[in-house]
Design a protein around this motif. Sequence first.
Motif, PDB file in Angstrom:
ATOM      1  N   ILE A   1       0.827  -1.218   0.000  1.00 34.14           N
ATOM      2  CA  ILE A   1       0.000   0.000   0.000  1.00 34.14           C
ATOM      3  C   ILE A   1       0.863   1.272   0.000  1.00 34.14           C
ATOM      4  O   ILE A   1       0.407   2.341   0.427  1.00 34.14           O
ATOM      5  CB  ILE A   1      -0.985   0.012   1.204  1.00 34.14           C
ATOM      6  N   ALA A   2       2.109   1.146  -0.502  1.00 35.25           N
ATOM      7  CA  ALA A   2       3.032   2.302  -0.498  1.00 35.25           C
ATOM      8  C   ALA A   2       2.404   3.524  -1.166  1.00 35.25           C
ATOM      9  O   ALA A   2       2.555   4.652  -0.684  1.00 35.25           O
ATOM     10  CB  ALA A   2       4.338   1.929  -1.184  1.00 35.25           C
ATOM     11  N   GLY A   3       1.694   3.309  -2.265  1.00 39.98           N
ATOM     12  CA  GLY A   3       1.102   4.439  -2.972  1.00 39.98           C
ATOM     13  C   GLY A   3      -0.258   4.827  -2.426  1.00 39.98           C
ATOM     14  O   GLY A   3      -0.560   6.002  -2.224  1.00 39.98           O
ATOM     15  N   SER A   4      -1.067   3.816  -2.159  1.00 42.13           N
ATOM     16  CA  SER A   4      -2.478   4.066  -1.841  1.00 42.13           C
ATOM     17  C   SER A   4      -2.729   4.562  -0.416  1.00 42.13           C
ATOM     18  O   SER A   4      -3.794   5.092  -0.131  1.00 42.13           O
ATOM     19  CB  SER A   4      -3.284   2.780  -2.085  1.00 42.13           C
ATOM     20  N   ALA A   5      -1.758   4.418   0.472  1.00 42.99           N
ATOM     21  CA  ALA A   5      -2.000   4.706   1.893  1.00 42.99           C
ATOM     22  C   ALA A   5      -1.900   6.181   2.262  1.00 42.99           C
ATOM     23  O   ALA A   5      -2.356   6.585   3.332  1.00 42.99           O
ATOM     24  CB  ALA A   5      -1.021   3.910   2.757  1.00 42.99           C
ATOM     25  N   TYR A   6      -1.317   6.965   1.373  1.00 49.71           N
ATOM     26  CA  TYR A   6      -1.033   8.357   1.750  1.00 49.71           C
ATOM     27  C   TYR A   6      -1.078   9.226   0.503  1.00 49.71           C
ATOM     28  O   TYR A   6      -0.681   8.797  -0.579  1.00 49.71           O
ATOM     29  CB  TYR A   6       0.375   8.428   2.374  1.00 49.71           C
ATOM     30  N   THR A   7      -1.569  10.443   0.657  1.00 45.65           N
ATOM     31  CA  THR A   7      -1.598  11.333  -0.503  1.00 45.65           C
ATOM     32  C   THR A   7      -1.351  12.779  -0.082  1.00 45.65           C
ATOM     33  O   THR A   7      -1.757  13.194   0.999  1.00 45.65           O
ATOM     34  CB  THR A   7      -2.942  11.212  -1.273  1.00 45.65           C
ATOM     35  N   GLU A   8      -0.666  13.510  -0.960  1.00 47.92           N
ATOM     36  CA  GLU A   8      -0.461  14.935  -0.686  1.00 47.92           C
ATOM     37  C   GLU A   8      -1.372  15.802  -1.561  1.00 47.92           C
ATOM     38  O   GLU A   8      -1.350  17.012  -1.455  1.00 47.92           O
ATOM     39  CB  GLU A   8       1.013  15.303  -0.861  1.00 47.92           C
ATOM     40  N   SER A   9      -2.134  15.140  -2.426  1.00 46.13           N
ATOM     41  CA  SER A   9      -3.179  15.889  -3.147  1.00 46.13           C
ATOM     42  C   SER A   9      -4.467  15.070  -3.132  1.00 46.13           C
ATOM     43  O   SER A   9      -4.431  13.843  -3.253  1.00 46.13           O
ATOM     44  CB  SER A   9      -2.742  16.209  -4.573  1.00 46.13           C
ATOM     45  N   PRO A  10      -5.605  15.744  -2.937  1.00 41.79           N
ATOM     46  CA  PRO A  10      -6.861  15.009  -2.776  1.00 41.79           C
ATOM     47  C   PRO A  10      -7.267  14.243  -4.036  1.00 41.79           C
ATOM     48  O   PRO A  10      -7.036  14.708  -5.145  1.00 41.79           O
ATOM     49  CB  PRO A  10      -7.878  16.103  -2.459  1.00 41.79           C
ATOM     50  N   TRP A  11      -7.819  13.053  -3.852  1.00 41.72           N
ATOM     51  CA  TRP A  11      -8.398  12.289  -4.974  1.00 41.72           C
ATOM     52  C   TRP A  11      -9.526  11.426  -4.424  1.00 41.72           C
ATOM     53  O   TRP A  11      -9.452  10.944  -3.308  1.00 41.72           O
ATOM     54  CB  TRP A  11      -7.346  11.445  -5.699  1.00 41.72           C
ATOM     55  N   ASP A  12     -10.581  11.279  -5.195  1.00 40.53           N
ATOM     56  CA  ASP A  12     -11.749  10.496  -4.779  1.00 40.53           C
ATOM     57  C   ASP A  12     -12.185  10.955  -3.371  1.00 40.53           C
ATOM     58  O   ASP A  12     -12.392  12.142  -3.161  1.00 40.53           O
ATOM     59  CB  ASP A  12     -11.414   8.999  -4.856  1.00 40.53           C
ATOM     60  N   VAL A  13     -12.341  10.051  -2.422  1.00 34.80           N
ATOM     61  CA  VAL A  13     -12.781  10.464  -1.075  1.00 34.80           C
ATOM     62  C   VAL A  13     -11.594  10.796  -0.178  1.00 34.80           C
ATOM     63  O   VAL A  13     -11.750  10.994   1.028  1.00 34.80           O
ATOM     64  CB  VAL A  13     -13.626   9.360  -0.400  1.00 34.80           C
ATOM     65  N   ASN A  14     -10.397  10.860  -0.762  1.00 31.45           N
ATOM     66  CA  ASN A  14      -9.197  11.064   0.047  1.00 31.45           C
ATOM     67  C   ASN A  14      -8.780  12.526   0.094  1.00 31.45           C
ATOM     68  O   ASN A  14      -8.809  13.216  -0.923  1.00 31.45           O
ATOM     69  CB  ASN A  14      -8.059  10.212  -0.513  1.00 31.45           C
ATOM     70  N   VAL A  15      -8.398  12.958   1.292  1.00 32.85           N
ATOM     71  CA  VAL A  15      -7.880  14.312   1.463  1.00 32.85           C
ATOM     72  C   VAL A  15      -6.402  14.186   1.838  1.00 32.85           C
ATOM     73  O   VAL A  15      -5.894  13.069   1.964  1.00 32.85           O
ATOM     74  CB  VAL A  15      -8.685  15.077   2.547  1.00 32.85           C
ATOM     75  N   TYR A  16      -5.729  15.297   2.022  1.00 36.48           N
ATOM     76  CA  TYR A  16      -4.303  15.288   2.347  1.00 36.48           C
ATOM     77  C   TYR A  16      -4.003  14.357   3.527  1.00 36.48           C
ATOM     78  O   TYR A  16      -4.661  14.424   4.561  1.00 36.48           O
ATOM     79  CB  TYR A  16      -3.847  16.717   2.695  1.00 36.48           C
ATOM     80  N   GLY A  17      -3.010  13.511   3.368  1.00 37.58           N
ATOM     81  CA  GLY A  17      -2.566  12.651   4.472  1.00 37.58           C
ATOM     82  C   GLY A  17      -2.948  11.194   4.275  1.00 37.58           C
ATOM     83  O   GLY A  17      -3.115  10.720   3.148  1.00 37.58           O
ATOM     84  N   GLY A  18      -3.094  10.493   5.380  1.00 32.59           N
ATOM     85  CA  GLY A  18      -3.444   9.069   5.329  1.00 32.59           C
ATOM     86  C   GLY A  18      -4.806   8.871   4.671  1.00 32.59           C
ATOM     87  O   GLY A  18      -5.720   9.688   4.857  1.00 32.59           O
ATOM     88  N   THR A  19      -4.927   7.808   3.898  1.00 31.64           N
ATOM     89  CA  THR A  19      -6.198   7.545   3.203  1.00 31.64           C
ATOM     90  C   THR A  19      -7.035   6.471   3.903  1.00 31.64           C
ATOM     91  O   THR A  19      -8.232   6.371   3.675  1.00 31.64           O
ATOM     92  CB  THR A  19      -5.941   7.048   1.763  1.00 31.64           C
TER      93      THR A  19
END
Length: 470
Positions: A438-456
């Motif tokens: 989950i290296a890519g999917s677990a964290y994001t610095e730009s929002p996508w889908d229901v995910n906001v900055y940080g842990g998804t």
Amino acid sequence: MNIQLLHQNIADTKRAVSLEYITTDDLKKSKNRQALKLAGFKADQDTICFLYDKNTLICGLDSHSCDDVRSVTAVAIKALQKTEYKSANITIDDKSLIPAFVEGFVLGGYSYEVYKTTKSKSKLKQISLIYTKDDYKSAIKIFSDAIVVADATCFTRDIVNTTPEDLTPVTFAKLAKKLAKENALGCKILDEQALLKENCTSMLAVGRASRHESQLIHLSYKPKNARKKVSLIGKGLTYDSGGLSLKPGASMVTMKMDKAGACAVLGIIKAASEMKLDIEINAFIGAVENMIGGNAYKPDDVLVSRSGKTIEVRNTDAEGRLVLADLLDYAQDKVKADYIFDFATLTGACMVALGQYTTGVMGHSSRLKHAVGKASTDAGELTASLPFNKHLKKQLKSEIADICNISNKPYGGAITAGLFLDAFIKEENKEKWLHFDIAGSAYTESPWDVNVYGGTGASVRFMSKFLKSL
Ligand code: BES
Ligand code: ZN
Ligand code: ZN
């Protein structure tokens, strides 16, 4: 913000807004088409338009599918949180869409403000989903499970987002104990002394240069008459500096997220216990910090893992697999499970292969991979299988030990990491095991889908779905 499921509209109408979901086709028939045309609204996916005089928020989508509803709901909630409306309501006539609405609102509306001195305050206090069909009782169960899973996803996000000084291996163990107490789970913590007794010397080597003691955390949920036993194993690197094979400065930022596998495992056992699934779940977490220092483990060291297999260390930044080697061995010894799943932010190579949105799935059982793939599609998470092969396996050969902790070639890094873990899966468990990168999917610095900055909170939704399907 509270979400409720109602059978009829008894929602507070004062400062309330109604949400309407329309496709481009629906737009043509809409009673609001004139006003929407004037506003330049085309009902494209993830676009919204307020009709303030009608206290209505129009949400555009490509289709009335769960994925499209979830996604635009996340856009809508962010906009609603900035308005003066106190409550919002949506009429639903298809109960299979309930989880998508719940996830859109809860996950899309999530923000992590623990370290902000001024917190954002939203006026929006109440969201009402109004279910119009007769089978309200079954809708209630779908709704309450969706709330449990969405809350567990936020719980996972919160831990991932906590800084490495606040969330150390020891505070991780405390947090797990607290969850165990609240949810009536079994809890066993192994400190470094206990880990040494268990011969977890590979895991101990990784944490040696840290001021924080490594911890192995074992939580168990044991319902009466459990139909299956599932072991969940999580990589819990509370910080990954890379160790002596130090990461470059820019790559080190965000490495507090290297505990996301462990955080997901906690979220999953929380959700499963709150949904009262009749599945026994054992969660094993290796909470360790990978640091530098005079006592750090080194490239060139040979470690003796708990299984007895020796490992040549050629890169101290490939530390997750060293922790998992011992953890997987421990988990297999302690519990005879029907399924063994590990979750780890294991390789940058997984992101190169699949992009940042997709979890990499590895293992020997095509049937199991297929079942998990179905669960993730249903849950609205992206997963893809990365296939093992014997040629890549050879790349882990060591001249002086049983196996090397990195591959001797620069390609296929996510798979070779998976194959390294495979070396610690006992023969009788090969078909029961899957590894999730989950290296890519677990964290994001730009929002996508229901995910906001940080842990998804990646994996919580699809694993909850899979466990329910058993
Ligand atoms: N925690 C990292 C993997 C990672 C990278 C997760 C980026 C999330 C974002 C892991 O411990 C690591 O450093 N892996 C190395 C392996 C390499 C040394 C074989 C990597 O991916 O570069
Ligand atoms: Zn690393
Ligand atoms: Zn790591």
